[in-house]
Design an enzyme around this catalytic site. Structure first.
Site, mmCIF file in Angstrom:
data_model
loop_
_atom_site.group_PDB
_atom_site.id
_atom_site.type_symbol
_atom_site.label_atom_id
_atom_site.label_comp_id
_atom_site.label_asym_id
_atom_site.label_seq_id
_atom_site.Cartn_x
_atom_site.Cartn_y
_atom_site.Cartn_z
ATOM 1 C CB SER A 7 -15.420 50.396 -59.803
ATOM 2 O OG SER A 7 -16.395 51.272 -60.313
ATOM 3 C CG HIS A 43 -16.083 49.492 -65.054
ATOM 4 N ND1 HIS A 43 -15.081 50.337 -64.660
ATOM 5 C CD2 HIS A 43 -16.865 49.292 -63.950
ATOM 6 C CE1 HIS A 43 -15.242 50.658 -63.381
ATOM 7 N NE2 HIS A 43 -16.316 50.032 -62.927
ATOM 8 C CD GLU A 92 -12.437 51.575 -67.037
ATOM 9 O OE1 GLU A 92 -13.405 50.911 -66.617
ATOM 10 O OE2 GLU A 92 -11.337 51.610 -66.469
#
Length: 497
Positions: free
Chosen positions: A191, A405, A315
């Site tokens: 990330s 995610h 995600e």
């Protein structure tokens, strides 16, 4: 206990039968007092032995951001420039590869004290040294107050990025004392940490400090122009009651919490006014970071180092449930897309604007779309390996998340057999998740050792776009989801403009 002599002094860590650990080793001076909003400065060497058995402070952030357990949070503060080292206890006949992890959290939250990030399983399985770093976040790392500098109170730009460079400089000075190879350093992150990996590729001062990178789910086109950064900083200063004439003084004496809150409130307002821009990000200051990272990579002026880069299939489902900052509805997506682009995206995503499809498109907008641009640009100049992570255990799928995610962090760090890993496989899929873990770790460790993943994973090129799909079983796909890729490419020029 095990003692190591570093360039700054002796540190005493914990040693077990299989692993040795050192925690909260300072890699730069505490950025407090006159050093607030300054580039990281050298550590003052110490005499005697410094205990390195407990985690230090997490970077200044909202308390919930430093959560390390159901009822536990890591103490936070400005004195946070420390790193942790994990190494196999058994001596090695040759220096071990080094893997430096940069945690995510939107450049606003996160801590290396999270047990998942310990690196212990990765160090043992791969016979590598794992270093994890804290760096300044939010107000203290990713807001550019340099416009308010005075001769008496100078401020610097890109502080979080400068911290990461300083940590890599520490690795170059000291990792050999821990059994690591300073000539074989892999930076990996997820990330915001993945974006930091790309930013380091674009940072001249990082040249020679690392030798390859892994970017897991980077929001790859984050980055501010100098004017965007100045405008945001001015509005934060106004929230603190400062004027251009006294801003340096106000920022110097205000409490850390007051500054943090002012930035977070302004981020909320700015995201509503201009949702296509994330304002807590590195700035193209023309000096330390000449251009935003994705532009540097696209034009070939980034460090030409081997790169693994990829995103997760689903995600945005995590954000849909817990965080409303991503464009996970048609209305929000419409606000960030260039005018007239929604029809092209709708044509490429059958079922749009149904909720599930809109969530998928929103996640692709933030993560996959700009990552494609990095894959293309970097592959013209250096070996590049692309992946997509598709696997989710049954319980995760039933909960509506899919390969969301940060799910990839569990197998990357070898956490499938941890308490949290077993919770994710409570409804089945443990054996498959372990196979996914082997796929991740075998490739990540091969890459850290040699600069290439396993031979079953070929390089990405614009001609074939071969992508490793990490699933049960893993497979190769040529130009996966081509129609979606072409739709995003059709609006790229408008987006870049």
């Amino acid at each position: 206990m095990v003692e190591i002599s570093t360039a700054e002094g002796v540190v005493r860590g914990l040693s077990g039968r299989r692993l040795a650990r050192w925690r909260a080793i300072p890699y730069a001076a505490a950025p407090v007092g006159a050093l607030r909003f300054r580039a990281p400065q050298p550590v003052e060497p110490w005499t005697g032995v410094r205990e390195a058995t407990e985690f230090g402070l997490a970077s200044m952030q909202a308390r919930a951001g430093a959560r390390i357990g159901p009822r536990r949070t890591q103490p936070t503060g400005e004195d946070c420039l420390t790193l942790n080292v994990v190494a196999p206890a058994e001596p090695s006949s040759s220096p071990r590869p080094v893997m430096v992890f940069i945690h995510g959290g939107a450049y606003l939250i996160g801590t290396t004290a999270l047990s998942l990030y310990s690196g212990s399983r990765l160090a043992l399985r791969g016979d590598v040294i794992v270093v994890s770093i804290n760096y300044r976040l939010g107000a203290f790392g990713y807001v550019d107050f340099s416009e308010f500098s005075t001769p008496e109170r100078p401020f610097d730009s890109n502080l979080g990025l400068r911290d990461q460079v300083a940590a890599l400089e520490w690795v170059q000075r000291n990792i050999s004392a821990f059994g690591g190879d300073p000539d074989n350093v892999t930076v990996f992150g997820e990330s915001a940490g993945a974006h930091a990996t790309l930013a380091l590729l674009a940072t001249p001062a990082a040249g020679g400090l690392f030798h390859r990178g892994i970017a897991q789910s980077p929001p790859a086109d984050w980055g501010l122009s100098a004017e965007q950064a100045r405008s945001f900083a001015r509005r934060v200063a106004e929230r603190l009651g400062a004027t251009p004439e006294n801003a340096a003084s106000v920022l110097g004496r205000a409490s850390a919490n007051d500054i943090r809150k002012a930035v977070e409130r302004q981020l909320g307002r700015s995201s509503r006014e201009d949702p296509a821009v994330f304002h807590a990000a590195p700035v193209a200051d023309g000096d330390f970071l000449p251009k935003i990272p994705i532009e540097t990579i696209a034009d070939g002026s980034a460090h030409a180092l081997p790169l693994i880069i990829g995103t997760n299939r689903d995600e945005a489902t995590l954000f849909q449930r817990f965080d409303d900052t991503l464009p996970t509805t048609p209305d929000r997506l419409r606000r960030v897309l260039p005018e007239g682009a929604e029809s092209r995206i709708a044509a490429a995503y059958p079922g749009y604007p149904a909720t599930k499809t809109a969530v998928r498109a929103g996640g692709d907008w933030v993560f996959w779309r700009p990552s494609l641009e990095v894959m293309e640009g970097h592959s013209r100049h250096a070996p590049t390996y692309a992946y997509r992570y598709d696997y989710a255990p049954r319980a995760v799928r039933l909960a509506g998340f899919g390969a969301t995610h940060a799910l990839d962090l569990i197998p990357v760090f070898g956490g499938v057999d941890s308490v949290f890993g077993r919770l994710t496989t409570a409804a089945g899929g443990h054996r498959a998740f372990r196979a996914v873990q082997r796929e991740f770790q075998d490739n990540w460790l091969a890459f850290a050792r040699t600069g290439k993943p396993l031979p079953s994973w070929p390089e990405y090129t614009e001609q074939r776009r071969t992508t490793r799909v990490i699933d049960d079983p893993a497979r190769l796909e040529v130009d996966p989801e081509k129609s979606k890729r072409l739709a995003w490419e059709s609006i790229r020029v408008a987006v870049r403009d």
